[in-house]
Design an enzyme around this catalytic site. Sequence first.
Site, PDB file in Angstrom:
ATOM      1  N   HIS A   1       0.843  -1.283  -0.158  1.00 21.74           N
ATOM      2  CA  HIS A   1      -0.063   0.095   0.050  1.00 21.74           C
ATOM      3  C   HIS A   1       0.836   1.316  -0.007  1.00 21.74           C
ATOM      4  O   HIS A   1       0.592   2.184  -0.751  1.00 21.74           O
ATOM      5  CB  HIS A   1      -1.096   0.048   1.272  1.00 21.74           C
ATOM      6  N   GLU A   2       1.914   1.262   0.948  1.00 20.21           N
ATOM      7  CA  GLU A   2       2.660   2.706   1.010  1.00 20.21           C
ATOM      8  C   GLU A   2       3.474   2.783  -0.365  1.00 20.21           C
ATOM      9  O   GLU A   2       3.779   3.807  -0.766  1.00 20.21           O
ATOM     10  CB  GLU A   2       3.795   2.380   2.160  1.00 20.21           C
TER      11      GLU A   2
END
Length: 297
Positions: A134-135
Amino acid sequence: MGTAKTFILLAMLTALFMGIGYLVAGTTGMAIAFVVAAAMNLFSYWNADKIVLRMQGAKELTPDNKSPMLRTFAKDVASLAERAGLPAPKIYIIETPQPNAFATGRSPSHAAVAATTGLLGMLTREEVAGVMAHELAHVRNRDTLTMTVTATIAGAIGMLANFALFFGRERTGLIGSLAIMIIAPLAAGLVQMAISRSREYEADAKGAEICGNPLWLASALEKIERGARASVNVQAERNPAMAHMYISNPLSGHGVDNLFSTHPSTASRVAALRRMAGDQINADVSPEMRRAAGPWG
């Protein structure tokens, strides 16, 4: 459309900053605020990532680290970055029991990801991979620069609004100055929330593609929300303007999806990820990543 919306929201933040300058000191104040905003944006482009990491108490994870868990964590992040077509980012660790993570940096080649010790202690290896994916999606979408600049301007708006109480009373009166103190940071926060919410859903979807299994991230988000409610992130509480940078709201007691939350509700995000997963059972990932249990969790 997402880029245009973000540009408009950043322009609104800058306009709000200039508007407060006008209320404090007239056209001169507005001109000074414009110069300061331009200087802040330029400074943020080059240095905000370092400032954010320092303010959050993040420490870089070096290759000579002796912890097997952290070495494996670094290896997984590098593998995910390769899958995403990105250079391996610098990795930072934040000492706090609250599970959370964020990314920063002005470009993919200058990116950094940070994870808390609570995240590594509470989640399985697969769930951590989902969070890091996600990051990295934020990095690939170049959200990190936008979110960092937004945090810088929003923090400055809060400080300038406080100045209005002491230096703007001749123009606005006591009631007007108090109104500026209350309304200006609230307006800045709403703009932050609008930017963060639209970016989080997109990063969830891209992150699920990067790690190969949407359910890893869905499970991680549920655990992170429970952990965030049960413990306090001291660094984030001291710098609330940066809350929107985290994968989940790090401020205590703000887990619901309402007007004043910097993030979409976890239930909404998890539902979207589960729809992505559908009937998928086995993700197309390496055997090492597919293990049911890793060095932690």
